[in-house]
Every structure is written in C-alpha cells, then in structure tokens.
Write a protein that holds these residues in place. Structure first.
Motif, short mmCIF file in Angstrom:
data_model
loop_
_atom_site.label_atom_id
_atom_site.label_comp_id
_atom_site.label_asym_id
_atom_site.label_seq_id
_atom_site.Cartn_x
_atom_site.Cartn_y
_atom_site.Cartn_z
N LYS A 50 -6.21 -1.51 8.13
CA LYS A 50 -6.10 -1.98 6.74
C LYS A 50 -5.03 -3.07 6.62
CE LYS A 50 -5.35 -0.25 2.05
NZ LYS A 50 -5.08 0.93 1.23
N ALA A 51 -3.90 -2.90 7.32
CA ALA A 51 -2.80 -3.87 7.24
C ALA A 51 -3.17 -5.22 7.85
CB ALA A 51 -1.56 -3.32 7.93
N GLU A 52 -4.24 -5.28 8.64
CA GLU A 52 -4.64 -6.54 9.28
C GLU A 52 -5.64 -7.36 8.45
OE1 GLU A 52 -4.21 -5.18 13.92
OE2 GLU A 52 -6.12 -4.82 12.90
N ILE A 53 -6.09 -6.83 7.33
CA ILE A 53 -7.00 -7.60 6.47
C ILE A 53 -6.26 -8.85 6.02
CG2 ILE A 53 -8.23 -7.65 4.27
CD1 ILE A 53 -8.63 -4.60 4.60
N THR A 54 -6.89 -10.00 6.20
CA THR A 54 -6.22 -11.27 5.91
C THR A 54 -7.12 -12.17 5.08
OG1 THR A 54 -5.06 -11.13 8.03
CG2 THR A 54 -5.07 -13.27 6.94
N GLN A 81 -2.75 -14.61 3.37
CA GLN A 81 -2.13 -13.44 2.74
C GLN A 81 -2.68 -12.19 3.42
OE1 GLN A 81 -3.61 -12.32 -1.13
NE2 GLN A 81 -1.62 -11.54 -1.75
N GLN A 82 -1.79 -11.26 3.74
CA GLN A 82 -2.19 -9.94 4.22
C GLN A 82 -1.74 -8.94 3.15
OE1 GLN A 82 -0.33 -10.18 8.22
NE2 GLN A 82 -2.38 -9.66 8.95
N PRO A 83 -2.63 -8.61 2.21
CA PRO A 83 -2.21 -7.83 1.05
C PRO A 83 -1.72 -6.42 1.37
CG PRO A 83 -4.59 -8.12 1.07
CD PRO A 83 -4.04 -8.97 2.16
N TYR A 84 -2.09 -5.86 2.52
CA TYR A 84 -1.69 -4.49 2.84
C TYR A 84 -0.67 -4.40 3.95
CZ TYR A 84 -5.73 -3.52 -0.05
OH TYR A 84 -6.62 -3.49 -1.09
N ALA A 85 -0.19 -5.53 4.47
CA ALA A 85 0.83 -5.49 5.52
C ALA A 85 2.13 -4.98 4.92
CB ALA A 85 1.04 -6.89 6.10
N SER A 86 2.86 -4.20 5.69
CA SER A 86 4.08 -3.60 5.17
C SER A 86 5.21 -4.61 4.98
CB SER A 86 4.55 -2.47 6.09
OG SER A 86 4.82 -2.98 7.38
N THR A 87 5.16 -5.73 5.68
CA THR A 87 6.26 -6.68 5.59
C THR A 87 5.89 -8.00 4.93
OG1 THR A 87 5.76 -7.50 7.80
CG2 THR A 87 7.42 -5.75 7.62
N ARG A 88 4.59 -8.30 4.76
CA ARG A 88 4.18 -9.60 4.21
C ARG A 88 3.09 -9.42 3.19
NH1 ARG A 88 2.33 -13.71 8.69
NH2 ARG A 88 0.63 -13.54 7.25
N THR A 89 3.44 -9.22 1.96
CA THR A 89 2.40 -9.16 0.94
C THR A 89 2.30 -10.47 0.18
OG1 THR A 89 3.94 -8.20 -0.64
CG2 THR A 89 2.58 -6.67 0.63
N ALA A 90 3.28 -11.35 0.35
CA ALA A 90 3.27 -12.62 -0.37
C ALA A 90 2.28 -13.58 0.29
CB ALA A 90 4.66 -13.24 -0.37
N VAL A 91 1.82 -14.52 -0.48
CA VAL A 91 1.00 -15.60 0.03
C VAL A 91 1.92 -16.55 0.79
CG1 VAL A 91 -0.57 -17.45 -0.64
CG2 VAL A 91 -0.49 -15.37 -1.99
N VAL A 92 1.48 -17.02 1.96
CA VAL A 92 2.33 -17.87 2.79
C VAL A 92 1.56 -19.12 3.24
CG1 VAL A 92 3.74 -15.96 3.66
CG2 VAL A 92 1.70 -16.64 4.92
N VAL A 93 2.32 -20.10 3.69
CA VAL A 93 1.76 -21.31 4.30
C VAL A 93 1.75 -21.08 5.81
CG1 VAL A 93 2.08 -23.80 4.68
CG2 VAL A 93 2.72 -22.78 2.48
N VAL A 94 0.62 -21.35 6.45
CA VAL A 94 0.52 -21.21 7.90
C VAL A 94 0.36 -22.61 8.49
CG1 VAL A 94 -0.79 -20.25 9.83
CG2 VAL A 94 -0.57 -18.96 7.68
N VAL A 95 1.27 -22.99 9.38
CA VAL A 95 1.20 -24.27 10.06
C VAL A 95 0.99 -23.96 11.54
CG1 VAL A 95 2.38 -26.44 10.59
CG2 VAL A 95 2.80 -25.29 8.40
#
Length: 139
Positions: A50-54, A81-95
């Motif tokens: 579940k935490a890996e849904i992106t 965005q990984q909405p169920y990750a325990s450490t990153r629920t915010a939307v981020v920029v990926v470069v």
C-alpha cells in the motif's frame, strides 16, 4: 507464453468519481482518489505494498538542439506523490538524471547549457505546480 497474453497487469480504469482500485500485497484492494495530474493508471506488474502506491505526472524533458549525438534529452522532471508512505505524503518534484557521458566541443557544450537552462525553468515551473497542489491538500 502465448503472444496474445499481456506481459504486465492490465491497467485499472478510473471510476467516474476519479478513484482507482489497486490490489496491494499487504492490504488487499485499496480504493484511492487519483489526482487529475496523475497520468498513471496504476496497473502494476506485481501488487505493490500500500505504501508503494505512487501518483506521477507526465515526465517532461528539455532537449538540446542537435549535437554530434543528435538531440539529447536532459531530465526528466515530474510530480510524484505516495499518499500512503509513512514518511512522504506530500506532493514532490522528482528530477531524474542519468549517468551517460558526452564528450563534446564548445558548440555542443553550449547546446547542453541551453538545455540545462530550459530544464531549470521546467523545474521551477514544476515546483510552482507542487506549491499550488500542496496548498490545496487540506481541502
């Protein structure tokens, strides 16, 4: 294996309300709201945790004008965005960056610098989009 069988899981279709149901390895089927900017249909080769849904936006590149190697892409840049990750629920920029090396002369080096400036502009524009998305997260 038959040639008419897919090699990856069929992609789930978005429901009329913008949600998608993803079968996960640890939580079973999970129905998630899929942001309008997400271009992924969440068809995973193997059920993710579940935490890996992106969620991901379309990748974007900056291209050099033709060099001795042809057009060369720098990037890509996308929103994730990984909405169920325990450490990153915010939307981020990926470069993303590759490890490819190009040995070039001055003219081609300048073409690369133009593409990198365009990539910097693209990163700034993507960061602006993420700020807008984050501002609306609590709604």
């Amino acid at each position: 294996m038959s040639v008419d069988r897919p090699t990856v899981a069929p992609e789930p279709r978005r429901n009329p309300d913008g949600t998608v149901t993803v079968r996960t390895s640890d939580a079973g089927p999970v129905r998630i709201a899929c942001p309008a900017w997400c271009f992924v249909e969440h068809g995973y080769r193997h059920p993710p945790a579940k935490a890996e849904i992106t969620h991901k936006s379309e990748p974007q590149w900056a291209l050099t004008s033709p060099t001795v190697f042809g057009e060369v892409g720098v990037g890509p840049v996308h929103i994730a965005q990984q909405p169920y990750a325990s450490t990153r629920t915010a939307v981020v920029v990926v470069v993303e960056s590759g490890t490819e090396e190009f040995h070039v002369g001055p003219a081609d080096a300048r073409r690369f610098s133009v593409a990198f400036r365009q990539l910097a502009d693209l990163i700034d524009a993507t960061a602006d989009q993420v700020e807008v998305l984050r501002a609306g997260e609590g709604q």
